[in-house]
Write a protein that holds these residues in place. Structure first.
Motif, PDB file in Angstrom:
ATOM      1  N   UNK A 166       0.769  -1.195   0.158  1.00  0.00           N
ATOM      2  CA  UNK A 166       0.061   0.015  -0.095  1.00  0.00           C
ATOM      3  C   UNK A 166       0.860   1.307   0.186  1.00  0.00           C
ATOM      4  N   UNK A 167       1.824   1.283   0.946  1.00  0.00           N
ATOM      5  CA  UNK A 167       2.613   2.218   0.988  1.00  0.00           C
ATOM      6  C   UNK A 167       3.430   2.690  -0.536  1.00  0.00           C
ATOM      7  N   UNK A 168       4.090   1.657  -1.025  1.00  0.00           N
ATOM      8  CA  UNK A 168       4.778   1.669  -2.255  1.00  0.00           C
ATOM      9  C   UNK A 168       3.634   2.215  -3.279  1.00  0.00           C
ATOM     10  N   UNK A 169       2.566   1.737  -3.385  1.00  0.00           N
ATOM     11  CA  UNK A 169       1.633   1.978  -4.430  1.00  0.00           C
ATOM     12  C   UNK A 169       1.241   3.470  -4.250  1.00  0.00           C
ATOM     13  N   UNK A 170       1.168   4.005  -3.146  1.00  0.00           N
ATOM     14  CA  UNK A 170       1.088   5.220  -3.012  1.00  0.00           C
ATOM     15  C   UNK A 170       2.136   6.181  -3.216  1.00  0.00           C
ATOM     16  N   UNK A 171       3.355   5.787  -3.210  1.00  0.00           N
ATOM     17  CA  UNK A 171       4.619   6.607  -3.338  1.00  0.00           C
ATOM     18  C   UNK A 171       4.769   6.609  -5.012  1.00  0.00           C
ATOM     19  N   UNK A 172       4.181   5.460  -5.433  1.00  0.00           N
ATOM     20  CA  UNK A 172       4.531   5.280  -7.227  1.00  0.00           C
ATOM     21  C   UNK A 172       3.507   6.155  -7.844  1.00  0.00           C
ATOM     22  N   UNK A 173       2.692   6.812  -7.472  1.00  0.00           N
ATOM     23  CA  UNK A 173       1.433   7.570  -7.968  1.00  0.00           C
ATOM     24  C   UNK A 173       2.097   8.737  -8.544  1.00  0.00           C
ATOM     25  N   UNK A 174       2.917   9.632  -8.023  1.00  0.00           N
ATOM     26  CA  UNK A 174       3.576  10.549  -8.569  1.00  0.00           C
ATOM     27  C   UNK A 174       4.441  10.328  -9.750  1.00  0.00           C
ATOM     28  N   UNK A 175       4.950   9.046  -9.735  1.00  0.00           N
ATOM     29  CA  UNK A 175       5.798   8.718 -10.801  1.00  0.00           C
ATOM     30  C   UNK A 175       5.023   8.065 -12.194  1.00  0.00           C
ATOM     31  N   UNK A 176       3.893   7.358 -11.720  1.00  0.00           N
ATOM     32  CA  UNK A 176       3.034   6.670 -12.738  1.00  0.00           C
ATOM     33  C   UNK A 176       2.041   7.603 -13.355  1.00  0.00           C
ATOM     34  N   UNK A 177       1.601   8.541 -12.789  1.00  0.00           N
ATOM     35  CA  UNK A 177       0.316   9.375 -13.422  1.00  0.00           C
ATOM     36  C   UNK A 177       1.104  10.310 -14.650  1.00  0.00           C
ATOM     37  N   UNK A 178       2.440  10.665 -14.681  1.00  0.00           N
ATOM     38  CA  UNK A 178       2.768  11.442 -15.817  1.00  0.00           C
ATOM     39  C   UNK A 178       2.858  10.525 -17.282  1.00  0.00           C
ATOM     40  N   UNK A 179       3.271   9.156 -16.782  1.00  0.00           N
ATOM     41  CA  UNK A 179       3.323   8.331 -17.950  1.00  0.00           C
ATOM     42  C   UNK A 179       1.938   7.942 -18.422  1.00  0.00           C
ATOM     43  N   UNK A 180       1.014   7.745 -17.382  1.00  0.00           N
ATOM     44  CA  UNK A 180      -0.289   7.317 -17.866  1.00  0.00           C
ATOM     45  C   UNK A 180      -0.905   8.500 -18.735  1.00  0.00           C
ATOM     46  N   UNK A 181      -0.544   9.887 -18.387  1.00  0.00           N
ATOM     47  CA  UNK A 181      -1.477  10.715 -18.990  1.00  0.00           C
ATOM     48  C   UNK A 181      -0.697  11.132 -20.443  1.00  0.00           C
ATOM     49  N   UNK A 182       0.723  10.784 -20.548  1.00  0.00           N
ATOM     50  CA  UNK A 182       1.327  10.849 -21.895  1.00  0.00           C
ATOM     51  C   UNK A 182       0.605  10.082 -22.758  1.00  0.00           C
ATOM     52  N   UNK A 183       0.425   8.619 -22.232  1.00  0.00           N
ATOM     53  CA  UNK A 183      -0.084   7.769 -23.164  1.00  0.00           C
ATOM     54  C   UNK A 183      -1.441   7.940 -23.428  1.00  0.00           C
ATOM     55  N   UNK A 184      -2.454   8.443 -22.480  1.00  0.00           N
ATOM     56  CA  UNK A 184      -3.716   8.882 -22.962  1.00  0.00           C
ATOM     57  C   UNK A 184      -3.827  10.082 -23.593  1.00  0.00           C
ATOM     58  N   UNK A 185      -3.001  10.957 -23.342  1.00  0.00           N
ATOM     59  CA  UNK A 185      -3.013  12.347 -24.263  1.00  0.00           C
ATOM     60  C   UNK A 185      -2.750  11.938 -25.817  1.00  0.00           C
ATOM     61  N   UNK A 186      -1.925  11.058 -25.912  1.00  0.00           N
ATOM     62  CA  UNK A 186      -1.280  10.823 -27.380  1.00  0.00           C
ATOM     63  C   UNK A 186      -2.390  10.219 -28.131  1.00  0.00           C
ATOM     64  N   UNK A 187      -3.460   9.843 -27.750  1.00  0.00           N
ATOM     65  CA  UNK A 187      -4.736   9.188 -28.564  1.00  0.00           C
ATOM     66  C   UNK A 187      -5.618  10.095 -28.392  1.00  0.00           C
TER      67      UNK A 187
END
Length: 287
Positions: free
Chosen positions: A23-44
């Protein structure tokens, strides 16, 4: 028989500790994962929806037109191939040089070995911006400007190779001396011991070196900007800055599509070799 109640103050169950850690690692990973997810979503997304208010992560009308436009706007396929073959060649050269140098510093005793190794490590302290001008003059006199040779030689024999040599040396020091002695009893010389005994055992360290070197070459931007002028010779970091329209505005959806295609190989390589990468750093004294 009934089980005894757990005494007060005892440690929590392993399942609870593991769940809390995840749970703690998942919360800490959010700032790193969100930009990548946004990049992929915005590309389409269509260009008009990328910065609309209120913002939305997904679109009701996904399109792959930005991906096809990335290849038609400039020679992106050629630039992609340039980055791939340069990164692979730099990685192979670095693996060869660093494994040889690391083995020599770890196993061969000669006068001034430690002092020479410290001199090599000083290469990590010299910024690339300090040496870029004299190196440019040197390659210009050799007629190698606007070719890929500066990108290959400078990256394979500079700071990334120094770090790789350090990792390989630390790994070879940790290997039992008895393995080398057994090889000598079988009649093996230094080159055969390095090739047949040390290298197979150094697979974790080699994986760590390969990933670090590949990432360094793949993300290189300053050197391609200095040495390359022809679009056909550009690498991906340099190519990503050229997606602009006739008025100099950013083509955001096309640029994000190109960035997505640029990031995917790195993610795939790391996911496949992450266990060897972590193990190699741990055995090299860098954990």
């Amino acid at each position: 028989m009934s089980s005894k109640p757990q005494p007060l103050g005892s440690k929590p169950q392993p399942f609870l500790r593991r769940a809390l850690l995840v749970t703690v690692l998942g919360v800490l990973a959010i700032p790193f994962a969100v930009p990548t997810v946004w990049m992929v979503a915005a590309s389409v997304k269509p260009l008009a929806e990328i910065f609309k208010a209120p913002p939305s992560l997904w679109t009701a009308n996904p399109t792959l037109s930005a991906y096809t436009e990335a290849f038609s706007f400039q020679p992106f396929a050629r630039q992609y191939l340039n980055s791939v073959y340069i990164a692979v060649l730099v990685t192979l050269i670095t693996l060869l040089v660093s494994s040889l140098a690391g083995y020599a510093f770890a196993r061969i005793r000669f006068p001034g070995a430690n002092a020479l190794f410290l001199v090599v490590l000083v290469g990590l302290l010299v910024p690339s911006e300090v040496t870029i001008v004299p190196l440019f003059q040197m390659f210009k006199q050799a007629g190698l400007v606007n070719t890929h040779w500066p990108l290959i030689l400078v990256t394979a024999l500079a700071a990334p190779c120094v770090l790789a040599t350090f990792i390989m040396r630390q790994f070879f020091i940790a290997l039992p001396v008895e393995l080398e002695e057994a090889g000598r009893l079988d009649g093996l010389g230094r080159p055969a011991i390095w090739w047949r005994i040390c290298l197979p055992l150094a697979r974790p360290a080699l994986s760590a070196v390969a990933i670090l070197t590949f990432l360094t070459s793949w993300n290189l931007y300053l050197e391609p900007t200095v040495y390359l002028t022809s679009p056909d010779l550009f690498t991906l970091p340099q190519a990503l800055t050229r997606f602009t329209d006739a008025y100099g505005g950013e083509m955001w959806n096309t640029q994000l599509a190109a960035a997505t295609m640029t990031v995917l190989p790195v993610l795939i390589v790391f996911v496949v070799a992450q266990r060897q990468f972590v193990e190699g750093l741990a055995h090299s004294g860098l954990k």
